[in-house]
Design a protein around this motif. Structure first.
Motif, PDB file in Angstrom:
ATOM      1  N   UNK A   1      -0.807   3.901  -6.764  1.00  0.00           N
ATOM      2  CA  UNK A   1      -0.591   2.928  -7.845  1.00  0.00           C
ATOM      3  C   UNK A   1       0.758   2.378  -8.118  1.00  0.00           C
ATOM      4  N   UNK A   2       1.797   3.349  -8.044  1.00  0.00           N
ATOM      5  CA  UNK A   2       3.068   2.986  -8.197  1.00  0.00           C
ATOM      6  C   UNK A   2       3.555   1.997  -7.088  1.00  0.00           C
ATOM      7  N   UNK A   3       3.227   2.061  -6.088  1.00  0.00           N
ATOM      8  CA  UNK A   3       3.648   0.979  -4.818  1.00  0.00           C
ATOM      9  C   UNK A   3       2.982  -0.112  -5.065  1.00  0.00           C
ATOM     10  N   UNK A   4       1.520  -0.169  -5.508  1.00  0.00           N
ATOM     11  CA  UNK A   4       0.932  -1.308  -5.785  1.00  0.00           C
ATOM     12  C   UNK A   4       1.622  -2.003  -6.854  1.00  0.00           C
ATOM     13  N   UNK A   5       1.903  -1.417  -8.078  1.00  0.00           N
ATOM     14  CA  UNK A   5       2.514  -2.076  -9.135  1.00  0.00           C
ATOM     15  C   UNK A   5       3.976  -2.790  -8.709  1.00  0.00           C
ATOM     16  N   UNK A   6       4.782  -2.011  -7.818  1.00  0.00           N
ATOM     17  CA  UNK A   6       5.783  -2.466  -7.174  1.00  0.00           C
ATOM     18  C   UNK A   6       5.724  -3.827  -6.573  1.00  0.00           C
ATOM     19  N   UNK A   7       4.727  -3.729  -5.791  1.00  0.00           N
ATOM     20  CA  UNK A   7       4.716  -5.075  -4.822  1.00  0.00           C
ATOM     21  C   UNK A   7       4.131  -6.041  -5.607  1.00  0.00           C
ATOM     22  N   UNK A   8       3.264  -5.865  -6.587  1.00  0.00           N
ATOM     23  CA  UNK A   8       2.641  -6.995  -7.329  1.00  0.00           C
ATOM     24  C   UNK A   8       3.885  -7.713  -8.296  1.00  0.00           C
TER      25      UNK A   8
ATOM     26  N   UNK B   1       9.907  -6.202   2.515  1.00  0.00           N
ATOM     27  CA  UNK B   1      10.479  -7.183   3.219  1.00  0.00           C
ATOM     28  C   UNK B   1      10.060  -8.264   3.276  1.00  0.00           C
ATOM     29  N   UNK B   2       8.722  -8.318   3.493  1.00  0.00           N
ATOM     30  CA  UNK B   2       8.137  -9.534   3.841  1.00  0.00           C
ATOM     31  C   UNK B   2       7.978 -10.535   2.617  1.00  0.00           C
ATOM     32  N   UNK B   3       7.645  -9.756   1.179  1.00  0.00           N
ATOM     33  CA  UNK B   3       7.960 -10.730   0.053  1.00  0.00           C
ATOM     34  C   UNK B   3       9.263 -10.950  -0.129  1.00  0.00           C
ATOM     35  N   UNK B   4      10.256 -10.278  -0.018  1.00  0.00           N
ATOM     36  CA  UNK B   4      11.582 -10.796  -0.327  1.00  0.00           C
ATOM     37  C   UNK B   4      12.056 -12.005   0.824  1.00  0.00           C
ATOM     38  N   UNK B   5      11.538 -12.119   1.968  1.00  0.00           N
ATOM     39  CA  UNK B   5      11.843 -13.043   2.976  1.00  0.00           C
ATOM     40  C   UNK B   5      10.691 -14.332   2.947  1.00  0.00           C
TER      41      UNK B   5
ATOM     42  N   UNK C   1      -3.886  -5.598  -1.756  1.00  0.00           N
ATOM     43  CA  UNK C   1      -3.394  -4.112  -2.310  1.00  0.00           C
ATOM     44  C   UNK C   1      -4.122  -3.040  -1.550  1.00  0.00           C
ATOM     45  N   UNK C   2      -4.952  -3.453  -0.348  1.00  0.00           N
ATOM     46  CA  UNK C   2      -5.454  -2.384   0.582  1.00  0.00           C
ATOM     47  C   UNK C   2      -4.390  -2.055   1.484  1.00  0.00           C
ATOM     48  N   UNK C   3      -3.017  -2.434   1.437  1.00  0.00           N
ATOM     49  CA  UNK C   3      -1.956  -2.080   2.440  1.00  0.00           C
ATOM     50  C   UNK C   3      -1.938  -0.630   2.773  1.00  0.00           C
ATOM     51  N   UNK C   4      -1.599  -0.405   3.938  1.00  0.00           N
ATOM     52  CA  UNK C   4      -1.559   1.072   4.438  1.00  0.00           C
ATOM     53  C   UNK C   4      -0.118   1.429   3.662  1.00  0.00           C
ATOM     54  N   UNK C   5       0.058   2.652   3.334  1.00  0.00           N
ATOM     55  CA  UNK C   5       1.226   3.348   2.834  1.00  0.00           C
ATOM     56  C   UNK C   5       2.221   3.306   3.790  1.00  0.00           C
ATOM     57  N   UNK C   6       1.909   3.594   4.929  1.00  0.00           N
ATOM     58  CA  UNK C   6       2.913   3.441   6.152  1.00  0.00           C
ATOM     59  C   UNK C   6       3.727   2.127   6.140  1.00  0.00           C
ATOM     60  N   UNK C   7       3.217   0.968   5.755  1.00  0.00           N
ATOM     61  CA  UNK C   7       3.822  -0.340   5.895  1.00  0.00           C
ATOM     62  C   UNK C   7       4.252  -0.815   4.584  1.00  0.00           C
ATOM     63  N   UNK C   8       4.493   0.256   3.539  1.00  0.00           N
ATOM     64  CA  UNK C   8       5.006  -0.335   2.201  1.00  0.00           C
ATOM     65  C   UNK C   8       6.374  -0.935   2.599  1.00  0.00           C
TER      66      UNK C   8
END
Length: 238
Positions: free
Chosen positions: A147-154, A210-214, A198-205
């Motif tokens: 959940x924490x990583x999902x919130x950060x990506x959103x 980086x993808x969103x930043x670029x 948001x079904x992203x694997x944890x290993x690719x967080x």
């Protein structure tokens, strides 16, 4: 009484089948490869070493009774029959030695037996540890972000779109925000091959951050954003 594990060395197999030891080792490695991950090969073949006449340590395998039976299935005709007879006799001899209660057990023999047993147990444990590590790695690679990583990506994705549109109060944001949000998350899902973002694997967080930043909108969308914001500027000048 310490029991000696009943195994036959690949060097003994070499003598039984009349082949070069390197070829026997290749045969066993090929069988192990064919077993794959479905069956644990350690119950058939145990990795070991020996010291040759030049005092050089070289690899060998210890074959359990099951291992000899499996190796024997690769040999057909007269050779296969001869090998089966030899390894059956060999195992019977070894079982008789182990089961004989009155055999003298000198300290050196006992120590060697104990050392061999310990070595094989350690090798078995090491193999199990490797299997556990591989299983944990597979689980980590397929585990979904928390959940924490999902919130950060959103949150990062939202900030990126607002920045791209020229700010929360920009004309482009009012007119195009839904479209640009859809484009960014669509690109995100295509890049990571996801049915839902948001079904992203944890290993690719980290890669997702980086993808969103670029990320940048396509040329047509970028022109449309610029057009809306420029029209607003012209109105202010007039």
């Amino acid at each position: 009484m310490i029991q000696l594990p009943i195994n036959i060395s690949s060097l003994e197999v070499t003598e039984m089948v009349g082949r070069d030891h390197n070829n026997v080792m290749k045969d066993i490695r090929r069988i192990i490869e064919q077993l794959g991950e479905v069956t644990s090969y350690q119950s058939y073949f145990i990795e070991s070493t020996y010291t040759n006449s030049q005092n050089k340590e070289l690899p060998r395998f210890l074959l359990t009774k099951k291992g000899c039976e499996l190796y024997g299935t690769r040999m057909t005709g007269e050779k296969g029959t001869q090998f089966a007879v030899k390894y059956i006799d060999r195992f019977n001899e070894m079982e008789q030695v182990i089961q004989e209660p009155n055999l003298p057990q000198d300290p050196i023999t006992l120590a060697l037996k104990a050392a061999l047993e310990t070595r094989e147990q350690v090798q078995s444990i090491q193999s199990e540890v490797v299997e556990v590590k591989e299983t944990v790695q597979v689980l980590f690679d397929t585990m979904r972000i928390d959940g924490r990583q999902e919130f950060a990506i959103k949150a990062q994705g939202k900030s990126k779109v607002i920045e791209t549109l020229g700010g929360y109060e920009s004309p482009a944001y009012v007119a195009l925000s839904k479209k640009v949000f859809a484009k960014m998350w669509g690109d995100f899902k295509r890049h990571f091959i996801l049915p839902r973002s948001m079904e992203l694997p944890k290993a690719r967080f980290d890669e997702a951050v980086k993808f969103i930043a670029m990320w940048r909108p396509d040329t047509s969308t970028a022109i449309e954003i610029e057009s809306y914001n420029n029209q607003a500027k012209l109105k202010l000048v007039q």
